[in-house]
Design an enzyme around this catalytic site. Structure first.
Site, PDB file in Angstrom:
ATOM      1  N   ARG A   1       0.810  -1.222   0.000  1.00 26.93           N
ATOM      2  CA  ARG A   1       0.000   0.000   0.000  1.00 26.93           C
ATOM      3  C   ARG A   1       0.844   1.273   0.000  1.00 26.93           C
ATOM      4  O   ARG A   1       0.336   2.361  -0.251  1.00 26.93           O
ATOM      5  CB  ARG A   1      -0.959  -0.019   1.205  1.00 26.93           C
TER       6      ARG A   1
ATOM      7  N   GLY B   1       7.023  -4.143  12.718  1.00 27.65           N
ATOM      8  CA  GLY B   1       7.966  -3.086  12.291  1.00 27.65           C
ATOM      9  C   GLY B   1       7.297  -1.850  11.739  1.00 27.65           C
ATOM     10  O   GLY B   1       7.966  -0.856  11.450  1.00 27.65           O
TER      11      GLY B   1
ATOM     12  N   LYS C   1      29.073  24.539   4.682  1.00 26.75           N
ATOM     13  CA  LYS C   1      29.221  23.074   4.593  1.00 26.75           C
ATOM     14  C   LYS C   1      30.633  22.724   4.995  1.00 26.75           C
ATOM     15  O   LYS C   1      31.580  23.332   4.471  1.00 26.75           O
ATOM     16  CB  LYS C   1      28.949  22.609   3.167  1.00 26.75           C
TER      17      LYS C   1
HETATM   18  C1  UD1 Z   1      -1.942  -6.380  11.423  1.00 26.22           C
HETATM   19  C2  UD1 Z   1      -2.847  -7.270  12.286  1.00 26.22           C
HETATM   20  C3  UD1 Z   1      -4.090  -6.479  12.686  1.00 26.22           C
HETATM   21  C4  UD1 Z   1      -3.682  -5.244  13.437  1.00 26.22           C
HETATM   22  C5  UD1 Z   1      -2.660  -4.406  12.654  1.00 26.22           C
HETATM   23  C6  UD1 Z   1      -2.058  -3.345  13.552  1.00 26.22           C
HETATM   24  C7  UD1 Z   1      -2.473  -9.551  11.511  1.00 26.22           C
HETATM   25  C8  UD1 Z   1      -3.021 -10.708  10.749  1.00 26.22           C
HETATM   26  N1  UD1 Z   1      -3.218  -8.456  11.532  1.00 26.22           N
HETATM   27  O1  UD1 Z   1      -2.651  -6.070  10.250  1.00 26.22           O
HETATM   28  O2  UD1 Z   1      -4.926  -7.283  13.528  1.00 26.22           O
HETATM   29  O3  UD1 Z   1      -4.830  -4.465  13.733  1.00 26.22           O
HETATM   30  O4  UD1 Z   1      -1.575  -5.225  12.178  1.00 26.22           O
HETATM   31  O5  UD1 Z   1      -1.251  -2.452  12.857  1.00 26.22           O
HETATM   32  O6  UD1 Z   1      -1.432  -9.690  12.121  1.00 26.22           O
HETATM   33  N2  UD1 Z   1       4.752  -8.988   8.064  1.00 26.22           N
HETATM   34  C9  UD1 Z   1       5.732  -9.952   7.901  1.00 26.22           C
HETATM   35  N3  UD1 Z   1       5.444 -11.037   7.124  1.00 26.22           N
HETATM   36  C10 UD1 Z   1       4.240 -11.220   6.508  1.00 26.22           C
HETATM   37  C11 UD1 Z   1       3.246 -10.234   6.681  1.00 26.22           C
HETATM   38  C12 UD1 Z   1       3.537  -9.128   7.482  1.00 26.22           C
HETATM   39  O7  UD1 Z   1       6.833  -9.845   8.425  1.00 26.22           O
HETATM   40  O8  UD1 Z   1       4.070 -12.243   5.832  1.00 26.22           O
HETATM   41  C13 UD1 Z   1       5.063  -7.796   8.895  1.00 26.22           C
HETATM   42  C14 UD1 Z   1       4.978  -6.499   8.117  1.00 26.22           C
HETATM   43  O9  UD1 Z   1       6.265  -6.105   7.640  1.00 26.22           O
HETATM   44  C15 UD1 Z   1       4.464  -5.509   9.150  1.00 26.22           C
HETATM   45  C16 UD1 Z   1       3.702  -6.370  10.149  1.00 26.22           C
HETATM   46  O10 UD1 Z   1       4.113  -7.704   9.922  1.00 26.22           O
HETATM   47  O11 UD1 Z   1       5.518  -4.845   9.816  1.00 26.22           O
HETATM   48  C17 UD1 Z   1       2.189  -6.234  10.010  1.00 26.22           C
HETATM   49  O12 UD1 Z   1       1.796  -6.656   8.718  1.00 26.22           O
HETATM   50  P1  UD1 Z   1       0.652  -5.905   7.905  1.00 26.22           P
HETATM   51  O13 UD1 Z   1       0.463  -6.614   6.615  1.00 26.22           O
HETATM   52  O14 UD1 Z   1       0.920  -4.461   7.866  1.00 26.22           O
HETATM   53  O15 UD1 Z   1      -0.605  -6.221   8.839  1.00 26.22           O
HETATM   54  P2  UD1 Z   1      -1.956  -5.385   8.943  1.00 26.22           P
HETATM   55  O16 UD1 Z   1      -2.809  -5.719   7.784  1.00 26.22           O
HETATM   56  O17 UD1 Z   1      -1.646  -3.966   9.216  1.00 26.22           O
HETATM   57 CA    CA Z   2       0.207  -2.793   9.255  1.00 23.41          CA
END
Ligand code: UD1
Ligand code: CA
Length: 449
Positions: A18, A107, A340
């Site tokens: 996104r 993160g 600088k």
């Molecule tokens: C997630 C939560 C949601 C919460 C929100 C808070 C889940 C399923 N959902 O949703 O309940 O309200 O965060 O901000 O956990 N990541 C990985 N590997 C992956 C997918 C994600 O390392 O396969 C990491 C991303 O880099 C990120 C974090 O996990 O830092 C959250 O992932 P993201 O896809 O942003 O989750 P949300 O849809 O925001």
């Molecule tokens: Ca997120």
């Protein structure tokens, strides 16, 4: 219950689709520093035994930002639960004794503070029966956050992800911030059992709560202020997080004894250091690496980055201090002056329209309007040295490498290519010649033609 040993897993492997960016999401900066670094700061403040960062494949830049912590690669992005599965191997030895906790954080929540995480630890330690603790918040707009479902006693039944939620569930305003903590061995076992039969076909870490409930384990939540846990998934959310962080930095600056006439117009870097009685006028921007001593004035519309400013100095309005600038006590840098890699001794002045680069300026030297240190020939950079109490007349070009001796005077409009010795007066310009009456006769001639 006595506190267990602690390991922190930071999830940073998501693509950040996104954001629509070439840069991995967790490296987008807030107050001049990658989101991941902010999150690691919060984790480090707990002094855990180890921190493991889960990164995506080929994300060397993320690995570098995660240093010195251990990195685990999640080859396929199959969800937050899957990301923790990938870290399980790296934690197996650690979690084998039943006396170790694992805290998972995301993160992309850069505003998270150590204080909030500490509250989660305290809740986990409050009762031996509490096996899992999540972090909840109530944002103004619950948007696409997962929703906590809680029973009458405050026990968590589960989390429903937005994509899987019906209208009723979406009405719940108690949202999941992401972080969760549990006893290590149990948490890893629950993660192992996660399934991906949901709307997004992902292994949701959030399903841990329903799994815990099925096994009659008690799970609790801690509630955090909405501003501490904002998740950044888009550029618009990045801008909101930046605002929150800037407000924190402004408040810290004022609490430390700086006056900000219009706080909303001053932009700090995460590492800006200010002394007492520093006055910052409106519309000032600080890049990384700025240290300012007491009683300094930073006047309106100045841009300051990688600079040290000693007490009593006055900078701007409209000044630009670039990396390597070292301003001595009581120095004056005026409007449209760019510095600088330049060291100014105490009491030196460059008040108008000047460029000082790769230079040393002695104490009490005066650099006139429009002076340029010509430090670059298109290939290499060269140094200029200006001695103490030297006077550089307006509109002079000092062609580096060049040295102006102590107390020397350079006549206005000079181009200086050779060193000027101590206390000498140097001219580097053509002599003026005058033809009396020639202007009038020239005009008469033009009229006749
Ligand atoms: C997630 C939560 C949601 C919460 C929100 C808070 C889940 C399923 N959902 O949703 O309940 O309200 O965060 O901000 O956990 N990541 C990985 N590997 C992956 C997918 C994600 O390392 O396969 C990491 C991303 O880099 C990120 C974090 O996990 O830092 C959250 O992932 P993201 O896809 O942003 O989750 P949300 O849809 O925001
Ligand atoms: Ca997120």
């Amino acid at each position: 219950m006595t506190a267990n040993k602690l390991a922190v897993v930071v999830l940073a492997a998501g693509q950040g689709t996104r954001m629509k960016s070439e840069l991995p999401k967790v490296l987008h900066p807030i107050a001049g520093r990658a989101m991941l670094r902010h999150v690691l700061d919060a984790a480090e403040s707990l002094n855990p035994e180890r921190i493991v960062v889960v990164v995506g494949p080929g994300a060397e830049v993320v690995e570098a930002a995660a240093a010195p912590h251990q990195v685990v690669v999640q080859e396929e992005r199959l969800g937050t639960g899957h990301a923790v599965m990938c870290a399980a191997k790296a934690l197996a030895d650690y979690a084998s004794d039943g006396a170790s906790d694992i805290l998972v954080i995301y993160g992309d929540t850069p505003l998270l503070t150590g204080t909030t995480l500490k509250c989660m630890l305290d809740e986990r330690n409050a009762a031996a029966s509490t096996k899992l603790v999540g972090l909840a918040f109530r944002p103004d707009d619950p948007a696409q956050y997962g929703r906590f479902v809680v029973d009458r006693d405050g026990g968590v039944t589960g989390i429903v992800e937005y994509a899987d939620a019906d209208e009723e569930i979406r009405k719940i305003d108690l949202c999941n911030a992401g972080p969760l903590i549990g006893e290590g061995r149990t948490l890893l076992k629950l993660v192992e059992g996660l399934k991906n039969d949901n709307a997004q076909g992902e292994y949701y870490l959030t399903d841990l709560f329903a799994a815990a409930r099925e096994q009659a384990m008690d799970a609790r939540i801690v509630e955090a202020p909405a501003d501490d846990v904002l998740g950044v998934n888009s550029r618009a959310e990045l801008a909101v997080a930046e605002q929150v962080m800037q407000d924190r930095l402004r408040a810290t600056a004022m609490a430390g004894g700086a006056t900000l006439i219009a706080p909303q117009t001053v932009w700090f870097s995460h590492d800006t250091v200010l002394g007492r009685d520093v006055l910052i006028e409106p519309n000032v921007i600080f890049g990384p690496g700025v240290t300012i001593e007491d009683n300094v004035q930073i006047r309106a519309f100045s841009h300051v980055e990688g600079a040290k400013i000693a007490s009593g100095a006055v900078i701007g309005p409209y000044a630009r201090l670039r990396p390597g600038t070292d301003i001595g006590q009581g120095v004056k840098i005026g409007n449209f002056v760019e510095c600088k890699n330049a060291v100014f001794g105490a009491g030196a002045k460059a008040n108008h329209l000047t460029y000082v680069g790769d230079s040393t300026v002695g104490t009490k030297a005066n650099i006139g309007a429009g002076t340029i240190t010509c430090n670059y020939d298109g290939f290499n950079k060269f140094k200029t040295s200006i001695g103490a109490s030297a006077f550089i007349g307006s509109n002079s070009a000092l062609v580096a490498p060049v040295s102006i001796g102590e107390g020397a005077i350079v006549a206005a409009g000079s181009t200086i290519v050779d060193d000027v010795s101590k206390d000498a007066l140097a001219f580097g310009r053509g002599r003026q010649v005058e033809f009396p009456g020639r202007a009038a006769s020239f005009r008469d001639q033009q009229k006749k033609d």
